[in-house]
Design an enzyme around this catalytic site. Sequence first.
Site, PDB file in Angstrom:
ATOM      1  N   HIS A  72      -7.228   5.590   5.305  1.00  0.00           N
ATOM      2  CA  HIS A  72      -7.382   4.863   4.025  1.00  0.00           C
ATOM      3  C   HIS A  72      -8.843   4.785   3.584  1.00  0.00           C
ATOM      4  O   HIS A  72      -9.116   4.390   2.455  1.00  0.00           O
ATOM      5  CB  HIS A  72      -6.808   3.442   4.129  1.00  0.00           C
ATOM      6  CG  HIS A  72      -5.334   3.403   4.350  1.00  0.00           C
ATOM      7  ND1 HIS A  72      -4.440   4.013   3.492  1.00  0.00           N
ATOM      8  CD2 HIS A  72      -4.576   2.843   5.329  1.00  0.00           C
ATOM      9  CE1 HIS A  72      -3.205   3.831   3.932  1.00  0.00           C
ATOM     10  NE2 HIS A  72      -3.252   3.131   5.055  1.00  0.00           N
TER      11      HIS A  72
ATOM     12  N   HIS B 121       1.958   5.390   5.580  1.00  0.00           N
ATOM     13  CA  HIS B 121       1.207   5.062   4.365  1.00  0.00           C
ATOM     14  C   HIS B 121       0.454   6.284   3.839  1.00  0.00           C
ATOM     15  O   HIS B 121      -0.044   7.087   4.626  1.00  0.00           O
ATOM     16  CB  HIS B 121       0.213   3.941   4.657  1.00  0.00           C
ATOM     17  CG  HIS B 121       0.849   2.714   5.252  1.00  0.00           C
ATOM     18  ND1 HIS B 121       0.868   2.466   6.613  1.00  0.00           N
ATOM     19  CD2 HIS B 121       1.522   1.698   4.663  1.00  0.00           C
ATOM     20  CE1 HIS B 121       1.511   1.325   6.839  1.00  0.00           C
ATOM     21  NE2 HIS B 121       1.929   0.845   5.681  1.00  0.00           N
TER      22      HIS B 121
ATOM     23  N   ASP C 215       3.958   4.761  12.347  1.00  0.00           N
ATOM     24  CA  ASP C 215       4.565   3.616  11.663  1.00  0.00           C
ATOM     25  C   ASP C 215       5.777   4.035  10.813  1.00  0.00           C
ATOM     26  O   ASP C 215       6.310   3.233  10.043  1.00  0.00           O
ATOM     27  CB  ASP C 215       3.532   2.822  10.841  1.00  0.00           C
ATOM     28  CG  ASP C 215       2.529   3.686  10.117  1.00  0.00           C
ATOM     29  OD1 ASP C 215       2.719   4.917  10.042  1.00  0.00           O
ATOM     30  OD2 ASP C 215       1.527   3.122   9.620  1.00  0.00           O
TER      31      ASP C 215
HETATM   32  C1  SP5 Z   1      -3.646   2.894   9.069  1.00  0.00           C
HETATM   33  C2  SP5 Z   1      -2.519   2.086   8.479  1.00  0.00           C
HETATM   34  O1  SP5 Z   1      -1.374   2.300   8.828  1.00  0.00           O
HETATM   35  N1  SP5 Z   1      -2.839   1.094   7.625  1.00  0.00           N
HETATM   36  C3  SP5 Z   1      -1.830   0.313   7.025  1.00  0.00           C
HETATM   37  C4  SP5 Z   1      -2.366  -0.809   6.223  1.00  0.00           C
HETATM   38  C5  SP5 Z   1      -1.268  -1.637   5.656  1.00  0.00           C
HETATM   39  N2  SP5 Z   1      -1.737  -2.857   5.169  1.00  0.00           N
HETATM   40  C6  SP5 Z   1      -0.906  -3.631   4.308  1.00  0.00           C
HETATM   41  C7  SP5 Z   1       0.483  -3.775   4.817  1.00  0.00           C
HETATM   42  C8  SP5 Z   1       1.205  -4.815   4.039  1.00  0.00           C
HETATM   43  C9  SP5 Z   1       2.544  -5.047   4.635  1.00  0.00           C
HETATM   44  N3  SP5 Z   1       2.980  -6.369   4.411  1.00  0.00           N
HETATM   45  C10 SP5 Z   1       4.073  -6.706   5.241  1.00  0.00           C
HETATM   46  C11 SP5 Z   1       4.011  -8.138   5.649  1.00  0.00           C
HETATM   47  C12 SP5 Z   1       5.114  -8.432   6.614  1.00  0.00           C
HETATM   48  N4  SP5 Z   1       5.313  -9.858   6.713  1.00  0.00           N
HETATM   49 ZN    ZN Z   2       0.109   3.474   8.205  1.00  0.00          ZN
END
Ligand code: SP5
Ligand code: ZN
Length: 341
Positions: A159, A197, A284
């Site tokens: 990212h 992602h 993931d």
């Molecule tokens: C490297 C990588 O996989 N970064 C991922 C960053 C994701 N950040 C935000 C994720 C938001 C997900 N929200 C879910 C909350 C669950 N209670």
């Molecule tokens: Zn990710």
Amino acid sequence: MLTFYNPDHHLHHASELKDGKVSPCFELPHRADTVLARVRQTGLGEIALPAHYANERYARVHSERYVHFLETAWQEWTALGHQHDALPLVWPVRDLRSDIEPEHIDGKLGFYAMDAGVAITAGTWQAVRRSADTALNGMDYLLQGNGSAFALCRPPGHHAAAEYMGGYCYLNNAAIAAQSCLDQGGKRVAILDVDFHHGNGTQSIFYDRPDVLFVSLHGDPRCSYPYFSGHRDETGKGAGQGFNLNYPLPHGTDWESYAVSLSDACQRIHAYQPDAVVISLGVDTFENDPISHFRLTSQDYFKMGAAIASIGAPTLFVMEGGYMVDEIGINAVNVLQGFEG
Ligand code: SP5
Ligand code: ZN
């Protein structure tokens, strides 16, 4: 397969803003420990401590002022009397000025960040630079004539763009490794990003260049983080037109439909005839990942590795995301074993 790993990643143990609360980051030291334990348990191969590299190597894909910010942010933050993690909280969106770097650390944090998932702590810079070094040493090992390597990077990188951090990422390990290959005589590098992602940072860094083919399979940005990149119509610009390929996939995607896109992606990469392939290896996409929405099973990761092997090029695996910590080791190493066949 040789694994590169530096335990200094433990120095970065941060908080993030999620669901409206500052809470422990999903991106924990335990993640890399779990993957390393699985590497040992399966006898994947030797584990090597990566060499150290100079800041100039990171500045081949990041701006010098951004690398300087990462190196000095904690010092600037604690000079104000703070002892807790620094988190960005204001951003130069759309019509706000983004051409002038603020002097105050509060302004700099927002200027150099895309979200509030990238805390700066006392040990962040040391962990971050050693993570990039892990990928750099993995690429050097490929350039010595080896067919594959695993860079067990933490924190992740995909990212992070030329001038901003985000999504637990600070330096873009995969991009730094890809650029290093080109700087040492490589003509073309492909980056295949299989993290759930979209790898917005990697895409951004190479968007106008034909010497790096960026290919990503990810959750559709209409409903998945990072929301603001990863659409199918992002195909590159200028000389880079046609060298960026996104496969946005719906929530609930399982191996059957994932494999169709992955196979297409691998064929496109094979046709590009890269000197090296860098895999942004996020797991993931797992069915029980706590923040993602695909449904791959642990067995599916063997097939993912086999598909990547079909590209037929020297391959550097760079660890990205994956947050179901009990399974992350099994899933990541399954990809590597599937690759080895
Ligand atoms: C490297 C990588 O996989 N970064 C991922 C960053 C994701 N950040 C935000 C994720 C938001 C997900 N929200 C879910 C909350 C669950 N209670
Ligand atoms: Zn990710």
